[in-house]
Write a protein that holds these residues in place. Structure first.
Motif, mmCIF file in Angstrom:
data_model
loop_
_atom_site.group_PDB
_atom_site.id
_atom_site.type_symbol
_atom_site.label_atom_id
_atom_site.label_comp_id
_atom_site.label_asym_id
_atom_site.label_seq_id
_atom_site.Cartn_x
_atom_site.Cartn_y
_atom_site.Cartn_z
ATOM 1 N N MET A 121 19.131 -5.242 -3.506
ATOM 2 C CA MET A 121 19.023 -3.976 -4.236
ATOM 3 C C MET A 121 17.764 -4.002 -4.826
ATOM 4 O O MET A 121 17.068 -2.969 -4.650
ATOM 5 C CB MET A 121 19.939 -4.076 -5.407
ATOM 6 N N ASN A 122 17.133 -4.976 -5.436
ATOM 7 C CA ASN A 122 15.835 -4.676 -5.872
ATOM 8 C C ASN A 122 14.967 -4.853 -4.799
ATOM 9 O O ASN A 122 13.910 -3.981 -4.726
ATOM 10 C CB ASN A 122 15.419 -6.186 -6.715
ATOM 11 N N ASP A 123 14.906 -5.227 -3.522
ATOM 12 C CA ASP A 123 14.085 -5.191 -2.249
ATOM 13 C C ASP A 123 14.131 -3.891 -1.762
ATOM 14 O O ASP A 123 12.965 -3.326 -1.569
ATOM 15 C CB ASP A 123 14.616 -6.200 -1.299
ATOM 16 N N GLY A 124 15.168 -3.084 -1.741
ATOM 17 C CA GLY A 124 15.266 -1.798 -1.466
ATOM 18 C C GLY A 124 14.384 -0.747 -2.383
ATOM 19 O O GLY A 124 13.728 -0.030 -2.048
ATOM 20 N N ASN A 125 14.577 -1.204 -3.626
ATOM 21 C CA ASN A 125 13.870 -0.309 -4.770
ATOM 22 C C ASN A 125 12.402 -0.604 -4.449
ATOM 23 O O ASN A 125 11.664 0.388 -4.468
ATOM 24 C CB ASN A 125 14.401 -0.624 -6.046
ATOM 25 N N LEU A 126 11.882 -1.808 -4.242
ATOM 26 C CA LEU A 126 10.711 -1.925 -4.211
ATOM 27 C C LEU A 126 9.876 -1.345 -2.936
ATOM 28 O O LEU A 126 8.890 -0.840 -2.939
ATOM 29 C CB LEU A 126 10.365 -3.564 -4.232
ATOM 30 N N ASP A 127 10.754 -1.473 -2.051
ATOM 31 C CA ASP A 127 10.225 -0.630 -0.512
ATOM 32 C C ASP A 127 10.261 0.657 -0.854
ATOM 33 O O ASP A 127 9.125 1.337 -0.706
ATOM 34 C CB ASP A 127 11.442 -1.160 0.539
ATOM 35 N N LYS A 128 10.963 1.433 -1.536
ATOM 36 C CA LYS A 128 11.174 2.781 -1.891
ATOM 37 C C LYS A 128 9.744 3.109 -2.573
ATOM 38 O O LYS A 128 8.964 4.112 -2.474
ATOM 39 C CB LYS A 128 12.173 3.236 -2.372
ATOM 40 N N ILE A 129 9.472 2.219 -3.668
ATOM 41 C CA ILE A 129 8.202 2.399 -4.597
ATOM 42 C C ILE A 129 6.994 2.287 -3.682
ATOM 43 O O ILE A 129 6.193 3.018 -4.008
ATOM 44 C CB ILE A 129 8.332 1.410 -5.709
ATOM 45 N N VAL A 130 7.163 1.198 -2.949
ATOM 46 C CA VAL A 130 5.791 1.126 -2.066
ATOM 47 C C VAL A 130 5.652 2.317 -1.351
ATOM 48 O O VAL A 130 4.258 2.555 -0.819
ATOM 49 C CB VAL A 130 5.985 -0.169 -1.321
ATOM 50 N N LYS A 131 6.502 2.755 -0.453
ATOM 51 C CA LYS A 131 6.507 3.831 0.467
ATOM 52 C C LYS A 131 6.062 4.930 -0.449
ATOM 53 O O LYS A 131 5.170 5.699 0.184
ATOM 54 C CB LYS A 131 7.844 4.149 1.035
ATOM 55 N N TYR A 132 6.704 5.359 -1.419
ATOM 56 C CA TYR A 132 6.212 6.407 -2.315
ATOM 57 C C TYR A 132 4.686 6.482 -2.731
ATOM 58 O O TYR A 132 3.769 7.307 -2.476
ATOM 59 C CB TYR A 132 6.811 6.431 -3.630
ATOM 60 N N PRO A 135 -5.333 1.992 -5.818
ATOM 61 C CA PRO A 135 -5.586 0.629 -4.882
ATOM 62 C C PRO A 135 -4.501 0.264 -3.959
ATOM 63 O O PRO A 135 -3.353 0.849 -3.772
ATOM 64 C CB PRO A 135 -5.071 -0.546 -6.026
ATOM 65 N N ASN A 136 -4.849 -0.650 -2.909
ATOM 66 C CA ASN A 136 -4.175 -1.024 -1.940
ATOM 67 C C ASN A 136 -3.036 -1.994 -2.409
ATOM 68 O O ASN A 136 -3.489 -2.962 -3.176
ATOM 69 C CB ASN A 136 -4.933 -1.808 -0.862
ATOM 70 N N LEU A 137 -1.826 -1.758 -1.968
ATOM 71 C CA LEU A 137 -0.717 -2.642 -2.224
ATOM 72 C C LEU A 137 -0.466 -4.025 -1.166
ATOM 73 O O LEU A 137 -0.663 -3.822 -0.203
ATOM 74 C CB LEU A 137 0.512 -1.663 -2.168
ATOM 75 N N LYS A 138 -0.150 -4.864 -1.827
ATOM 76 C CA LYS A 138 0.091 -6.084 -0.844
ATOM 77 C C LYS A 138 1.734 -6.275 -1.151
ATOM 78 O O LYS A 138 2.169 -6.659 -2.161
ATOM 79 C CB LYS A 138 -0.693 -7.227 -1.374
ATOM 80 N N ARG A 139 2.580 -6.232 0.114
ATOM 81 C CA ARG A 139 3.995 -6.460 -0.132
ATOM 82 C C ARG A 139 3.984 -7.925 -0.342
ATOM 83 O O ARG A 139 3.550 -8.951 0.134
ATOM 84 C CB ARG A 139 4.407 -5.886 1.080
ATOM 85 N N VAL A 140 5.024 -8.017 -1.290
ATOM 86 C CA VAL A 140 5.706 -9.526 -1.467
ATOM 87 C C VAL A 140 6.792 -9.710 -0.621
ATOM 88 O O VAL A 140 7.878 -8.779 -0.464
ATOM 89 C CB VAL A 140 6.258 -9.420 -2.976
ATOM 90 N N SER A 141 6.790 -10.895 0.107
ATOM 91 C CA SER A 141 7.784 -11.100 0.881
ATOM 92 C C SER A 141 9.158 -11.600 0.244
ATOM 93 O O SER A 141 9.131 -12.061 -0.855
ATOM 94 C CB SER A 141 7.321 -12.558 2.114
#
Length: 56
Positions: free
Chosen positions: A1-12, A31-37
Motif C-alpha cells: 500500500m505505501n509503495d503504491g502511494n509513494l509511486d503515485k506521489i513520485v509520478k505526480y 529537485p530530482n527525485l531518487k526512488r527508494v527501492s
C-alpha cells in the motif's frame, strides 16, 4: 500500500516538474527525485503503532 502511494506521489511530482519546465524554464527548480527501492523501505511494528497511537 505505501509503495503504491509513494509511486503515485513520485509520478505526480515528475509530471509537475515536466510541466513546469515547459511553461517557464527559469522558474523555481523542482529537485530530482531518487526512488527508494522496496528492499530499503521500513515497516512499523505493532509496538511502534501502539506508541504512535499513545502519543496522538
Amino acid at each position: 500500500m505505501n509503495d503504491g502511494n509513494l509511486d503515485k506521489i513520485v509520478k505526480y511530482l515528475e509530471k509537475v516538474k515536466r510541466e513546469n519546465r515547459k511553461k517557464n524554464p527559469n522558474d523555481v527548480k523542482v529537485p530530482n527525485l531518487k526512488r527508494v527501492s522496496s528492499s530499503d523501505s521500513y515497516r512499523i511494528t505493532s509496538l511502534g503503532r501502539s506508541y504512535l497511537t499513545m502519543i496522538k
